[in-house]
Design an enzyme around this catalytic site. Sequence first.
Site, PDB file in Angstrom:
ATOM      1  CG  ASP A 236      -0.302  -0.730   2.117  1.00 41.07           C
ATOM      2  OD1 ASP A 236       0.930  -0.342   2.963  1.00 41.07           O
ATOM      3  OD2 ASP A 236      -0.946  -1.255   3.224  1.00 41.07           O
TER       4      ASP A 236
ATOM      5  CG  ASP B  56      -8.859  -1.812  12.157  1.00 41.28           C
ATOM      6  OD1 ASP B  56      -7.815  -1.847  11.902  1.00 41.28           O
ATOM      7  OD2 ASP B  56      -8.957  -0.639  11.445  1.00 41.28           O
TER       8      ASP B  56
ATOM      9  CG  HIS C   3      -5.796  -2.204   9.030  1.00 41.81           C
ATOM     10  ND1 HIS C   3      -5.641  -1.819   9.696  1.00 41.81           N
ATOM     11  CD2 HIS C   3      -5.326  -3.041   8.728  1.00 41.81           C
ATOM     12  CE1 HIS C   3      -4.625  -1.115  10.461  1.00 41.81           C
ATOM     13  NE2 HIS C   3      -4.154  -1.752   9.426  1.00 41.81           N
TER      14      HIS C   3
ATOM     15  CD  GLU D  31      -8.232   0.830   8.145  1.00 37.99           C
ATOM     16  OE1 GLU D  31      -8.542  -0.095   8.386  1.00 37.99           O
ATOM     17  OE2 GLU D  31      -8.097   2.366   8.759  1.00 37.99           O
TER      18      GLU D  31
HETATM   19  P1  PGA Z   1       2.068  -2.475  13.004  1.00 34.42           P
HETATM   20  O1  PGA Z   1       0.765  -2.878  11.775  1.00 34.42           O
HETATM   21  O2  PGA Z   1       2.717  -3.339  12.266  1.00 34.42           O
HETATM   22  O3  PGA Z   1       2.664  -0.789  13.043  1.00 34.42           O
HETATM   23  O4  PGA Z   1       0.921  -2.559  14.380  1.00 34.42           O
HETATM   24  C1  PGA Z   1       0.189  -3.444  11.208  1.00 34.42           C
HETATM   25  C2  PGA Z   1      -0.909  -2.941   9.931  1.00 34.42           C
HETATM   26  O5  PGA Z   1      -1.763  -2.328  10.652  1.00 34.42           O
HETATM   27  O6  PGA Z   1      -1.750  -3.585   9.203  1.00 34.42           O
END
Ligand code: PGA
Length: 262
Positions: free
Chosen positions: A66, A135, A137, A142
């Site tokens: 992304d 959450d 995702h 999302e």
């Molecule tokens: P993080 O983020 O590895 O910084 O916890 C993961 C994500 O949001 O996909």
Amino acid sequence: MEVIICPDAEAVARTAADLFATYITRDTCTLGLATGSTPVATYKELIRRYEAGELSFKNHQAFLLDEYVGLDRDHEQSYYRTIRRELTSHIDIDDNRVHSPNGMSENPSEAGRAYDDAIKEAGGIDLQLLGIGTDGHIGFNEPGSSLVSRTRLKTLHPQTIKDNARFFGSPEDVPIHVLTQGLGTISEARHLLLLATGEGKAQAIADTVEGPVAAVCPASILQLHPHATVIVDEAAASKLKLARYYRYAYDNKPEWQQIQKA
Ligand code: PGA
């Protein structure tokens, strides 16, 4: 789904690097890379193995999951810059073969389609690394994302903006929009590898592995994938009802099914 529970975050990184190594030691491969905090320890371990002469990325290529919309790719927090800072500038991969969605395109829909086409033209992704949001995702899909979605523009959930504000100074500086590989795009990778560490991810991991397959937890699409590996530490595994069975199953795998160190 293969669930591997490691004692701590360092062991998660080493085990993930072992799995990466099974692809990197091939003549050529296409890696799907993720940004965020979780993969950083795995990237450090891969860089260490590259510097020790154990791995070479020379013939490989990579696609990012992304990118923020509206951040110049030279912005320090663009994922274009982030992956170079955290991994690709430290190894021998050809920089022109490290791809990310064009977050500066005036036509994000077209940029999303072009990205999916580029992945296809490259022959698809062999191993896709994934982090997971609190959450549920993956990428920036999302909750509520279509389970068959393609690379497209998404609006970040306020919780994700809060989670990512630590990289930007304040929540107001986090872009609201992103271009992300869709859940359908991610599902086409031949092997999915999801990493999670820390108690904050425990509920999302339980929903992913043991909850229903549902758009409310986008990572639950891993249940539909023929080859998905989830590597977690004890804290992230703490809400898994079947944790004892996953350990037993992993410990008793036939040797040929175990991750082989390069
Ligand atoms: P993080 O983020 O590895 O910084 O916890 C993961 C994500 O949001 O996909």
